[in-house]
Design an enzyme around this catalytic site. Structure first.
Site, PDB file in Angstrom:
ATOM      1  N   ASP A   1       0.821  -1.209   0.000  1.00  0.00           N
ATOM      2  CA  ASP A   1       0.000   0.000   0.000  1.00  0.00           C
ATOM      3  C   ASP A   1       0.853   1.255   0.000  1.00  0.00           C
ATOM      4  O   ASP A   1       2.046   1.218   0.287  1.00  0.00           O
ATOM      5  CB  ASP A   1      -0.948   0.002   1.191  1.00  0.00           C
ATOM      6  CG  ASP A   1      -0.226  -0.020   2.531  1.00  0.00           C
ATOM      7  OD1 ASP A   1       0.738  -0.805   2.673  1.00  0.00           O
ATOM      8  OD2 ASP A   1      -0.597   0.748   3.439  1.00  0.00           O
TER       9      ASP A   1
ATOM     10  N   ASP B   1       7.712   4.971  -1.283  1.00  0.00           N
ATOM     11  CA  ASP B   1       7.482   4.368   0.029  1.00  0.00           C
ATOM     12  C   ASP B   1       6.235   3.499  -0.094  1.00  0.00           C
ATOM     13  O   ASP B   1       5.136   4.016  -0.117  1.00  0.00           O
ATOM     14  CB  ASP B   1       7.299   5.461   1.073  1.00  0.00           C
ATOM     15  CG  ASP B   1       6.854   4.940   2.424  1.00  0.00           C
ATOM     16  OD1 ASP B   1       6.992   3.728   2.675  1.00  0.00           O
ATOM     17  OD2 ASP B   1       6.338   5.742   3.228  1.00  0.00           O
TER      18      ASP B   1
ATOM     19  N   GLU C   1       0.115  -1.253   5.633  1.00  0.00           N
ATOM     20  CA  GLU C   1       1.151  -0.825   6.566  1.00  0.00           C
ATOM     21  C   GLU C   1       0.920   0.609   7.010  1.00  0.00           C
ATOM     22  O   GLU C   1       1.135   0.972   8.165  1.00  0.00           O
ATOM     23  CB  GLU C   1       2.532  -0.963   5.897  1.00  0.00           C
ATOM     24  CG  GLU C   1       3.707  -0.743   6.839  1.00  0.00           C
ATOM     25  CD  GLU C   1       4.202   0.688   6.883  1.00  0.00           C
ATOM     26  OE1 GLU C   1       5.106   0.962   7.690  1.00  0.00           O
ATOM     27  OE2 GLU C   1       3.707   1.541   6.117  1.00  0.00           O
TER      28      GLU C   1
ATOM     29  N   ASP D   1      12.439  -0.865   3.670  1.00  0.00           N
ATOM     30  CA  ASP D   1      11.515   0.261   3.873  1.00  0.00           C
ATOM     31  C   ASP D   1      12.166   1.418   4.626  1.00  0.00           C
ATOM     32  O   ASP D   1      11.485   2.176   5.304  1.00  0.00           O
ATOM     33  CB  ASP D   1      10.274  -0.237   4.635  1.00  0.00           C
ATOM     34  CG  ASP D   1       9.121   0.762   4.596  1.00  0.00           C
ATOM     35  OD1 ASP D   1       9.145   1.665   3.747  1.00  0.00           O
ATOM     36  OD2 ASP D   1       8.204   0.630   5.431  1.00  0.00           O
TER      37      ASP D   1
ATOM     38  N   HIS E   1       4.980  10.668   2.270  1.00  0.00           N
ATOM     39  CA  HIS E   1       3.646  10.971   2.796  1.00  0.00           C
ATOM     40  C   HIS E   1       3.169  12.371   2.408  1.00  0.00           C
ATOM     41  O   HIS E   1       2.220  12.883   2.993  1.00  0.00           O
ATOM     42  CB  HIS E   1       3.575  10.803   4.328  1.00  0.00           C
ATOM     43  CG  HIS E   1       3.847   9.423   4.790  1.00  0.00           C
ATOM     44  ND1 HIS E   1       3.638   9.016   6.098  1.00  0.00           N
ATOM     45  CD2 HIS E   1       4.301   8.320   4.146  1.00  0.00           C
ATOM     46  CE1 HIS E   1       3.977   7.752   6.231  1.00  0.00           C
ATOM     47  NE2 HIS E   1       4.377   7.311   5.056  1.00  0.00           N
TER      48      HIS E   1
END
Length: 486
Positions: A80, A117, A147, A171, A458
């Protein structure tokens, strides 16, 4: 420039798989399409492919000749991605693929998050699985779901689906780092129903809009002091309480794991205070712009009069809601006394919504120490309860305790130093990696985390370094080539 241009970057295998992956919508909690994509990929290679009960996918590849007696390796990344976009971008994350471009050494998306990411990690694992000439031990490729909004895949992972000895989590977001620990987290959610009252007839209605903040990862970038739109907007509202405002609505932020970039509010004020309101707004705006000039220079805040609204919170309830949000801790709560430079505990006030008397505040509290995680969470709980809100603490997950004596760490450090002529930075990070949860289910599994350099995760400013992806790939291949015997 289209995504086919990205496929020509080096190493081509990773960029081809990344472009294919980014053509598939994959928001957290809506991963049906990407689960099918990765299962079809495994099947196309004629490799054993398993989907567990919650949607995690495991693809197994036998060792290359000569590596059958080496320790089995779990390569792990999550499917995701965080879905954030700029307000002026028309984009549907549930139906559209990410549009990419690059400038210099950086690949980024067009007005949205990129999905590097953890898409680069996924693409690297796909490259290992599809390779015909890479030397490696037996591989279990673990692709987890959800996640970013709860670590659901890791939390619901079966305790008997894996048999690997070593886990390489791909990650991490600095290519000179090897991570051996991370923070745990807990969701803090406050809700309230306030009775709406008639707005004073002798009043004016105003809207305040805040935008232009940098935003970012609420774990990896929380120490930077970036502006939180919900807290900054509330500074204005708290300052305006002296004018007996009635709060009508608030809408700020989005996902728990993203530092919020935008927020707005509507409120009413008695006509007698109008001139003082503008004066106070100008004064506070100047102060905040000065405070954030070096890190959020694009911050803009507008105050404007709008059409009269008939109902809103009472003056008393407005004061309760605004004051409790003002008191709620946000940002770094405590630095680690044991690991220099590590944020131990923090909170992100991620989402604030008030509409027609219904209020909700969503936070993500993180800490590498369980006791201080609950210290922050209960501090939030106490502050928000003062506003008459009901608070729930849910979705708690553990951190990952560092093991400086790890065998795979020593191997990775040795390889890094030989290849690059310097020691890597061995870190514990403040993000919520899945290693802690997986480690609880498989306590004998030795694990580290590493990855390429990704900036602005993000947020729509997310970008990944092209040269760093090549470095990360070379490092991964060398580790696989040198895994020790059983």
């Amino acid at each position: 420039m289209n995504n086919n241009t990205i496929k020509k970057l080096k190493p081509e295998s990773i960029w081809n798989h990344f472009a294919d992956l980014n053509s598939v919508p994959r928001p957290s909690k809506k991963e049906e399409k990407v689960i099918k994509f990765i299962k079809d990929f495994g099947a196309s290679l004629h490799l054993e492919t398993i989907e567990d009960i919650c949607g995690n996918v495991v693809i197994k590849k036998p060792a290359t000749p000569g590596y059958e007696n080496r320790k089995k390796v779990v390569l792990q990344s999550h499917l995701d991605m965080v879905c954030q976009k700029n307000n002026d971008v028309d984009f549907d994350f549930e139906t559209q693929g990410i549009q990419m471009t690059y400038e210099g050494d950086w690949v980024h998306a067009l007005g949205t998050t990129l999905g590097a990411d953890n898409g680069i990690g996924v693409a690297a694992i796909m490259s290992v699985l599809s390779s015909k000439d890479i030397e490696h031990p037996a591989i279990e490729a673990l692709f987890t779901i959800d996640e970013e909004t709860g670590l659901t895949g890791a939390l619901e992972l079966s305790k008997d689906i894996l048999s690997g000895d070593i886990l390489l989590n791909l990650d991490t977001e600095e290519d000179d780092e090897i991570d051996i620990g991370c923070a745990g987290g807990i969701d803090v959610t406050a809700k309230a129903n306030y009775e709406e009252k008639e707005i004073n007839k002798n009043s004016k209605t105003y809207q305040i809009n805040l935008s232009g903040l940098h935003g970012g990862h609420s774990g990896m970038e929380i120490h930077k002091g970036l502006g939180n739109s919900n807290k900054l907007l509330n500074r204005f509202l708290y300052d305006f309480l002296k004018f007996n405002i009635q709060l009508i609505s608030v809408d700020g932020g989005g996902l728990r794991n993203a530092i919020p970039r935008e927020a707005s509010a509507i409120f009413s004020i008695s006509s007698e205070f109008e001139s003082k309101l503008q004066e106070q707004f100008n004064h506070l705006y100047s102060e905040i712009k000065s405070e954030f000039s070096s890190i959020d220079s694009n911050l803009t805040i507008h105050l404007s009069q709008i059409d009269h609204v008939e109902k809103g919170l009472s003056i008393e309830d407005s004061k309760k809601f605004i004051s409790s949000l003002q008191a709620a801790p946000n940002g770094v709560f405590r630095m680690s006394p044991d690991i220099e430079g590590l944020v131990e505990a923090s909170n992100n006030i991620a989402r604030v919504k008030l509409e027609k008397g219904k209020a909700e505040i969503q936070c993500l509290t993180r800490s590498s120490v369980e006791s201080s995680k609950m210290w922050v969470a209960t501090s939030l709980e106490a502050a928000l309860q003062l506003g008459g809100m009901k608070v729930e603490l849910t979705g708690s997950y553990p951190g990952w305790k560092p093991n400086p004596s790890s065998e795979i760490l020593k191997l990775a450090e040795s390889i890094y130093e030989k290849k690059y002529g310097e020691k890597p930075s061995v870190q514990a990070c403040h993000a919520g990696l899945e290693c802690g949860i997986i480690g609880e289910k498989y306590p004998s599994m030795d694990m580290i985390s590493f990855g390429p350099t990704i900036k602005g995760a993000h947020s729509p400013k997310e970008r990944v370094s092209i040269s760093s992806v090549q470095k990360f790939w070379d490092f991964l291949l060398e580790i696989l080539k040198n895994i020790t015997v059983k």
